[in-house]
Scaffold this active site. Structure first.
Site, PDB file in Angstrom:
ATOM      1  N   GLU A 289      -3.791  -2.877 -10.658  1.00 51.95           N
ATOM      2  CA  GLU A 289      -4.492  -1.623 -10.958  1.00 51.95           C
ATOM      3  C   GLU A 289      -3.819  -0.868 -12.105  1.00 51.95           C
ATOM      4  O   GLU A 289      -4.497  -0.286 -12.964  1.00 51.95           O
ATOM      5  CB  GLU A 289      -4.554  -0.757  -9.693  1.00 51.95           C
ATOM      6  CG  GLU A 289      -5.435  -1.388  -8.618  1.00 51.95           C
ATOM      7  CD  GLU A 289      -5.276  -0.732  -7.258  1.00 51.95           C
ATOM      8  OE1 GLU A 289      -4.135  -0.659  -6.756  1.00 51.95           O
ATOM      9  OE2 GLU A 289      -6.294  -0.302  -6.688  1.00 51.95           O
TER      10      GLU A 289
ATOM     11  N   ALA B 251       2.013  -1.456  -4.897  1.00 49.09           N
ATOM     12  CA  ALA B 251       2.640  -0.247  -4.360  1.00 49.09           C
ATOM     13  C   ALA B 251       3.743  -0.688  -3.405  1.00 49.09           C
ATOM     14  O   ALA B 251       3.686  -1.782  -2.840  1.00 49.09           O
ATOM     15  CB  ALA B 251       1.598   0.584  -3.630  1.00 49.09           C
TER      16      ALA B 251
ATOM     17  N   GLU C 155      -4.562  -6.184  -0.928  1.00 48.91           N
ATOM     18  CA  GLU C 155      -4.375  -5.101   0.050  1.00 48.91           C
ATOM     19  C   GLU C 155      -5.034  -5.407   1.387  1.00 48.91           C
ATOM     20  O   GLU C 155      -4.599  -4.931   2.432  1.00 48.91           O
ATOM     21  CB  GLU C 155      -4.943  -3.783  -0.504  1.00 48.91           C
ATOM     22  CG  GLU C 155      -4.148  -3.182  -1.653  1.00 48.91           C
ATOM     23  CD  GLU C 155      -4.562  -3.673  -3.033  1.00 48.91           C
ATOM     24  OE1 GLU C 155      -5.254  -4.711  -3.122  1.00 48.91           O
ATOM     25  OE2 GLU C 155      -4.179  -3.014  -4.018  1.00 48.91           O
TER      26      GLU C 155
ATOM     27  N   GLY D 129      -1.411  -2.547  -6.580  1.00 43.84           N
ATOM     28  CA  GLY D 129      -1.199  -1.462  -7.539  1.00 43.84           C
ATOM     29  C   GLY D 129      -0.699  -1.958  -8.890  1.00 43.84           C
ATOM     30  O   GLY D 129      -0.895  -1.287  -9.903  1.00 43.84           O
TER      31      GLY D 129
END
Ligand code: CAA
Length: 261
Positions: A115, A68, A135, A112
Site C-alpha cells: 500500500e 504494518a 491481511e 501496508g
C-alpha cells in the site's frame, strides 16, 4: 545536513534527489507508528527543500516493507484505532507530498508495504520483488488503501485474487498487470530509480508538480472534469518563464535551463 532518524535513513543524491531508505532490518521493515511518523517528517522536509526535485523511497534487498507491524497491532482495540485515527494519522502524509515520489521496491512489499508503494507516484521494481495483500490471513483486510488502489492499478480480477487468497505477485506479473512501471535486476534498481529521479529533477518543478497533480486527478474525478482540470493547468503553465525557456530551447536547438518559476 540531513537529520537522523531511528527507523529510516535519509540522504541526498547529486544535490537534487532525496532518498529515504526504510531501515528496520530485523522486522523486514515492518511499518510501526514511529517509522511512519519519521517517514512523513522526512518526506515533508524534502518537499520543502528547494534544491530537491524528486524523492526515491526504498527498503532493503529482502524487503521494501513486510507490512504494518503485526506485533504492535495485535493488542489494539477498536477504540484504540478509531480514536487514535490509526493509519490516517501518519500514513497518508505521503499523499500530501507535491514533488514526485518513486518507490524502488526489492523483495517483499506486503500489506501496508504494498500500500505504501502504491501511494508513491510510480514503482520501479527489482526482479526479486513480491507484492501482496495478505491481511486476510490475519483476520482483517487491507487498511491503507489496498482494496482501492490495487484494483485501480491492476483491475478487479487480480485485486480480488490477491486480497482474498493472499497470494503474492512476482515482479514480472506486476509489470504485466500495470502495478509497476519497470522491472530491473536488483543490482541496477537504485541506479535506475536515481536516474529517473534526476531526469524529473531537471525538468521545470512547476510543470512536474502540475503533471503529478493532474495525473492524480484522474483517480478522483470523472473524465470531463479531469480533462478540464488538466486543460486549465496546461493553460496556466503558459504564465511560467519555464514554458518560455522550454519552447525557446527547442526552437533554437539548445538544452533548456529551467528556473522553476
Ligand atoms: N510485522 C511485524 N514483524 C514482522 C512483519 C510484520 N508485518 N513481517 C516480518 N516480521 C518480522 C518477523 O516476525 C521476524 O521477526 P523475528 O526474527 O523476531 O521472529 C522477522 O521479521 C523476519 O521475518 P520471518 O522470519 O517471518 O522471515 P521469512 O523470510 O520467513 O518470511 C515474510 C518473510 C513472508 C514476509 C513473513 O515475515 C510474513 O509473512 N510477514 C507478514 C506479512 C504480512 O502479513 N503483512 C501484512 C501486515 S497487516 C497490514 O499491513 C495492515 C495494513 O493494511 C495497514
Amino acid at each position: 545536513m540531513t537529520p537522523s532518524y531511528a527507523n529510516i535513513q535519509v540522504r541526498i543524491e547529486s544535490e537534487k534527489v532525496g532518498i529515504v531508505t526504510l531501515d528496520r532490518p530485523k522486522a523486514l521493515n515492518a511499518l510501526n507508528d514511529e517509522l511512519m511518523t519519521e517517514l512523513g517528517a522526512a518526506l515533508k522536509a524534502f518537499d520543502a527543500d528547494d534544491a530537491i526535485g524528486c524523492i526515491v523511497l526504498t527498503g532493503s534487498e529482502k524487503a521494501f516493507a513486510a507490512g504494518a507491524d503485526i506485533g504492535a497491532m495485535a493488542t489494539y482495540t477498536f477504540a484504540d484505532v478509531y480514536k487514535g485515527d490509526y493509519i490516517t494519522r501518519n500514513w497518508e502524509t505521503i499523499r500530501s507530498i507535491r514533488k514526485p515520489v518513486i518507490a524502488a521496491v526489492s523483495g517483499y512489499a506486503l500489506g501496508g508495504g504494498c500500500e505504501l508503494a502504491m501511494m508513491c507516484d510510480f514503482i520501479i521494481a527489482a526482479d526479486n520483488a513480491r507484492f501482496g495483500q495478505p491481511e486476510i490471513k490475519l483476520g482483517v483486510i487491507p487498511g491503507a488503501g489496498g482494496t482501492q488502489r490495487l484494483p485501480r492499478a491492476v483491475g478487479k480480477a487480480k485485486a480480488m485474487d490477491m486480497a482474498l487468497t493472499a497470494r503474492m505477485m512476482k515482479a514480472d506479473e506486476a509489470e504485466r498487470a500495470g502495478l509497476v512501471s519497470r522491472v530491473v535486476p536488483f543490482d541496477k534498481m537504485m541506479e535506475e530509480a536515481i536516474e529517473a529521479a534526476l531526469v524529473i529533477a531537471n525538468f521545470s518543478r512547476v510543470a512536474v508538480m502540475a503533471a503529478k497533480e493532474s495525473v492524480n486527478r484522474a483517480f478522483e474525478s470523472g473524465l470531463a472534469d479531469g480533462v478540464m482540470f488538466e486543460r486549465r493547468l496546461f493553460h496556466a503553465l503558459f504564465a511560467t518563464s519555464d514554458q518560455k525557456e522550454g519552447m525557446d530551447a527547442f526552437v533554437n536547438k539548445r538544452p533548456a535551463a529551467f528556473k522553476h518559476e
